[in-house]
Design a protein around this motif. Structure first.
Motif, PDB file in Angstrom:
ATOM      1  N   ILE A 154       2.494 -32.247  -2.420  1.00 22.81           N
ATOM      2  CA  ILE A 154       2.779 -31.271  -1.368  1.00 22.81           C
ATOM      3  C   ILE A 154       1.504 -30.785  -0.677  1.00 22.81           C
ATOM      4  N   ILE A 155       0.484 -30.477  -1.429  1.00 21.46           N
ATOM      5  CA  ILE A 155      -0.759 -29.962  -0.850  1.00 21.46           C
ATOM      6  C   ILE A 155      -1.439 -31.038   0.002  1.00 21.46           C
ATOM      7  N   THR A 156      -1.314 -32.283  -0.390  1.00 23.46           N
ATOM      8  CA  THR A 156      -1.865 -33.386   0.407  1.00 23.46           C
ATOM      9  C   THR A 156      -1.280 -33.376   1.811  1.00 23.46           C
ATOM     10  N   HIS A 157       0.009 -33.110   1.926  1.00 23.17           N
ATOM     11  CA  HIS A 157       0.654 -33.061   3.245  1.00 23.17           C
ATOM     12  C   HIS A 157       0.114 -31.908   4.099  1.00 23.17           C
ATOM     13  N   LEU A 158      -0.247 -30.800   3.465  1.00 28.50           N
ATOM     14  CA  LEU A 158      -0.831 -29.691   4.230  1.00 28.50           C
ATOM     15  C   LEU A 158      -2.131 -30.123   4.904  1.00 28.50           C
ATOM     16  N   VAL A 159      -2.915 -30.925   4.210  1.00 25.40           N
ATOM     17  CA  VAL A 159      -4.193 -31.392   4.748  1.00 25.40           C
ATOM     18  C   VAL A 159      -3.966 -32.460   5.820  1.00 25.40           C
ATOM     19  N   LYS A 160      -3.197 -33.477   5.479  1.00 28.28           N
ATOM     20  CA  LYS A 160      -3.007 -34.615   6.385  1.00 28.28           C
ATOM     21  C   LYS A 160      -2.125 -34.301   7.589  1.00 28.28           C
ATOM     22  N   ASP A 161      -1.012 -33.658   7.362  1.00 31.64           N
ATOM     23  CA  ASP A 161      -0.027 -33.468   8.431  1.00 31.64           C
ATOM     24  C   ASP A 161      -0.215 -32.177   9.234  1.00 31.64           C
ATOM     25  N   TYR A 162      -0.882 -31.177   8.641  1.00 31.55           N
ATOM     26  CA  TYR A 162      -0.991 -29.886   9.315  1.00 31.55           C
ATOM     27  C   TYR A 162      -2.444 -29.458   9.539  1.00 31.55           C
ATOM     28  N   ASP A 163      -3.378 -30.337   9.219  1.00 26.88           N
ATOM     29  CA  ASP A 163      -4.803 -30.106   9.471  1.00 26.88           C
ATOM     30  C   ASP A 163      -5.296 -28.791   8.866  1.00 26.88           C
ATOM     31  N   LEU A 164      -4.845 -28.503   7.642  1.00 24.15           N
ATOM     32  CA  LEU A 164      -5.257 -27.291   6.952  1.00 24.15           C
ATOM     33  C   LEU A 164      -6.252 -27.632   5.850  1.00 24.15           C
ATOM     34  N   THR A 165      -7.098 -26.686   5.513  1.00 19.76           N
ATOM     35  CA  THR A 165      -7.990 -26.842   4.377  1.00 19.76           C
ATOM     36  C   THR A 165      -7.611 -25.792   3.346  1.00 19.76           C
ATOM     37  N   PHE A 166      -8.041 -26.019   2.125  1.00 18.35           N
ATOM     38  CA  PHE A 166      -7.671 -25.089   1.069  1.00 18.35           C
ATOM     39  C   PHE A 166      -8.783 -24.982   0.042  1.00 18.35           C
ATOM     40  N   ASN A 167      -8.765 -23.886  -0.675  1.00 18.56           N
ATOM     41  CA  ASN A 167      -9.665 -23.648  -1.786  1.00 18.56           C
ATOM     42  C   ASN A 167      -8.803 -23.160  -2.939  1.00 18.56           C
ATOM     43  N   ILE A 168      -8.747 -23.923  -4.013  1.00 19.08           N
ATOM     44  CA  ILE A 168      -7.940 -23.530  -5.169  1.00 19.08           C
ATOM     45  C   ILE A 168      -8.687 -22.465  -5.955  1.00 19.08           C
ATOM     46  N   LEU A 169      -8.055 -21.330  -6.145  1.00 16.47           N
ATOM     47  CA  LEU A 169      -8.655 -20.212  -6.868  1.00 16.47           C
ATOM     48  C   LEU A 169      -8.159 -20.124  -8.305  1.00 16.47           C
ATOM     49  N   LYS A 170      -6.925 -20.572  -8.529  1.00 13.82           N
ATOM     50  CA  LYS A 170      -6.337 -20.556  -9.867  1.00 13.82           C
ATOM     51  C   LYS A 170      -5.148 -21.498  -9.865  1.00 13.82           C
ATOM     52  N   ALA A 171      -4.936 -22.193 -10.966  1.00 16.09           N
ATOM     53  CA  ALA A 171      -3.799 -23.102 -11.035  1.00 16.09           C
ATOM     54  C   ALA A 171      -3.257 -23.188 -12.453  1.00 16.09           C
ATOM     55  N   GLN A 172      -1.946 -23.222 -12.556  1.00 11.12           N
ATOM     56  CA  GLN A 172      -1.239 -23.514 -13.794  1.00 11.12           C
ATOM     57  C   GLN A 172      -0.120 -24.471 -13.410  1.00 11.12           C
ATOM     58  N   ILE A 173      -0.377 -25.739 -13.590  1.00 11.55           N
ATOM     59  CA  ILE A 173       0.603 -26.745 -13.201  1.00 11.55           C
ATOM     60  C   ILE A 173       0.801 -27.693 -14.372  1.00 11.55           C
ATOM     61  N   PHE A 174       2.045 -27.846 -14.764  1.00 13.21           N
ATOM     62  CA  PHE A 174       2.386 -28.700 -15.877  1.00 13.21           C
ATOM     63  C   PHE A 174       3.429 -29.717 -15.430  1.00 13.21           C
ATOM     64  N   PRO A 175       3.197 -31.007 -15.680  1.00 15.57           N
ATOM     65  CA  PRO A 175       4.167 -32.028 -15.264  1.00 15.57           C
ATOM     66  C   PRO A 175       5.562 -31.743 -15.808  1.00 15.57           C
ATOM     67  N   ARG A 176       6.535 -31.916 -14.961  1.00 17.76           N
ATOM     68  CA  ARG A 176       7.946 -31.740 -15.286  1.00 17.76           C
ATOM     69  C   ARG A 176       8.304 -30.316 -15.701  1.00 17.76           C
ATOM     70  N   LYS A 177       7.432 -29.366 -15.372  1.00 15.13           N
ATOM     71  CA  LYS A 177       7.699 -27.948 -15.619  1.00 15.13           C
ATOM     72  C   LYS A 177       7.280 -27.191 -14.373  1.00 15.13           C
ATOM     73  N   GLU A 178       7.486 -25.899 -14.363  1.00 11.26           N
ATOM     74  CA  GLU A 178       7.097 -25.093 -13.211  1.00 11.26           C
ATOM     75  C   GLU A 178       5.586 -25.014 -13.077  1.00 11.26           C
ATOM     76  N   GLY A 179       5.135 -24.683 -11.877  1.00 10.91           N
ATOM     77  CA  GLY A 179       3.708 -24.536 -11.641  1.00 10.91           C
ATOM     78  C   GLY A 179       3.417 -23.366 -10.722  1.00 10.91           C
ATOM     79  N   MET A 180       2.182 -22.888 -10.788  1.00  7.15           N
ATOM     80  CA  MET A 180       1.738 -21.791  -9.946  1.00  7.15           C
ATOM     81  C   MET A 180       0.329 -22.113  -9.475  1.00  7.15           C
ATOM     82  N   LEU A 181       0.089 -21.877  -8.198  1.00  3.26           N
ATOM     83  CA  LEU A 181      -1.201 -22.177  -7.593  1.00  3.26           C
ATOM     84  C   LEU A 181      -1.614 -21.002  -6.715  1.00  3.26           C
ATOM     85  N   VAL A 182      -2.812 -20.488  -6.942  1.00  3.56           N
ATOM     86  CA  VAL A 182      -3.373 -19.459  -6.071  1.00  3.56           C
ATOM     87  C   VAL A 182      -4.413 -20.164  -5.225  1.00  3.56           C
TER      88      VAL A 182
END
Length: 141
Positions: free
Chosen positions: A19-47
């Motif tokens: 999903i974040i890749t699409h923000l960069v490629k399709d919407y010309d946005l940049t991002f800085n990850i400040l915090k992340a809790q992402i687990f495969p096949r479970k819920e995730g949270m990204l600041v």
């Protein structure tokens, strides 16, 4: 350049998608990850801090909502318990964004949540434990 710090929540159905890749490629946005809790096949949270021109930013936000990402401003996840805070100012020394600062000459500690980057340094520093983080406590694993 428009910039906002957001908390993104991903359900287990979409956490493995680029999903974040699409923000960069399709919407010309940049991002800085400040915090992340992402687990495969479970819920995730990204600041993250999301940047771009305002029109692209708004399109990117619509895209995130359309694919099922829950979005909330980081200000909703960090707060100060005013009853516990005794205005010592220790938090102001570690706050990298100036969200916590001293109002002079009153010597009152102010918290501007919209400037907060959710680094949580204030939480570790506060002797009164007045700074509270709520956005990562609701993550169900």
């Amino acid at each position: 350049m428009y910039s906002k710090i957001l908390v993104l929540r991903f359900s287990k159905e979409i956490v493995d998608k680029p999903i974040i890749t699409h923000l960069v490629k399709d919407y010309d946005l940049t991002f800085n990850i400040l915090k992340a809790q992402i687990f495969p096949r479970k819920e995730g949270m990204l600041v993250l801090e999301l940047k771009g021109n305002r029109k692209d930013y708004e399109k990117g936000i619509r895209y995130l909502k359309a694919v099922g990402v829950e979005i909330e401003p980081v200000a909703q996840g960090i707060r100060r318990d005013e009853e516990k805070c005794y205005q010592c100012g220790a938090c102001t020394a570690v706050c990298p964004t100036g969200a916590l600062h001293i109002k002079r000459p009153e010597m009152e500690v102010l918290f501007e949540s919209e400037r907060c980057s959710a680094c949580e340094l204030c939480v570790k520093t506060c002797p009164a434990r007045a700074m509270i983080v709520t956005f990562d406590k609701t993550l169900v694993l």
